[in-house]
Design a protein around this motif. Structure first.
Motif: not given
Length: 218
Positions: A136-137, A142-143, A169-175, A179-187
């Motif tokens: 997965f990319d 994240i999805a 941060q927790e989602i970043a650690e689990c995937t 963190r900045v990538t997670v925040t960008k994608i969630l937004n």
């Protein structure tokens, strides 16, 4: 994650065979590569299971709460641990060795069956993690994580059918993402109307859209 729990009717066997242990926040319960001969039932608190490489980078495999078990994948082989586990908050555990539990296997065939079911679920969870990380990319990863976690509500972790109480941060650690990538994608997901973001919480508004996005290449 699939619910790695012992049935309540079988808990007396674990309590008779095991011993109580207590851990403080951030205290290590066991390290990756430690030799295993027991598993743990969580009576109180939460723990984090993670992998660490030689450079010290770690990947969170699971957050595990009250009523669940961990360490069972190494239980029978007495092999080296696949992951490290640390306490997140004050934790009360029952630790149980194969030798102490063996007499109760004779009493309860259902207990034997339950242990093997837990082992199968552990293998399935690890397979899902490998698929997510390898194929997965970042956005799909994240999805998929949001969908998997909320598909298995867990009261001990306050996970609901459409709500994951994890920080970015927790989602970043689990995937295994930044963190900045997670925040960008969630937004981006938020702008699409698929999720709502609150403090340390992701609320899913459109699961079907997330599924279509996560599994479009499968």
């Amino acid at each position: 994650m699939n619910n790695l729990q012992i049935k309540k009717s079988l808990l007396p066997y674990i309590e008779k065979a095991g011993q109580i242990q207590y851990f403080k926040p951030s205290q290590t319960i066991y390290f990756q590569e430690d030799i295993s001969n027991n598993f743990y039932f969580i009576k109180k608190g939460r723990v984090r299971a993670y992998l660490m490489n030689q450079e010290g980078k770690d990947l969170t495999i699971d957050i595990i709460g009250e009523g669940r078990v961990f360490g069972e994948s190494d239980f029978f082989l007495k092999s080296s641990r696949l992951t490290s586990v640390e306490a997140i908050n004050d934790v009360e555990l029952i630790t149980c060795s194969i030798d102490d539990l063996l007499p109760y296997f004779k009493e309860s065939p259902e207990l034997v069956k339950e242990i093997f079911i837990l082992l199968s679920k552990t293998v399935k969870n690890l397979s899902h993690q490998v698929r997510r990380l390898c194929f997965f990319d970042s956005g799909e990863r994240i999805a998929d994580f949001l969908l998997e976690m909320t598909d298995h509500p867990d009261k001990s972790l306050e996970i609901q059918e459409n709500c994951l109480p994890y920080s970015h941060q927790e989602i970043a650690e689990c995937t295994s993402l930044q963190r900045v990538t997670v925040t960008k994608i969630l937004n981006e997901f938020k702008e699409n109307g698929w999720i709502q973001l609150k403090y340390k919480k992701v609320i899913i508004k459109d699961k079907e859209a997330l599924k279509e996005y996560a599994y479009k290449n499968i």
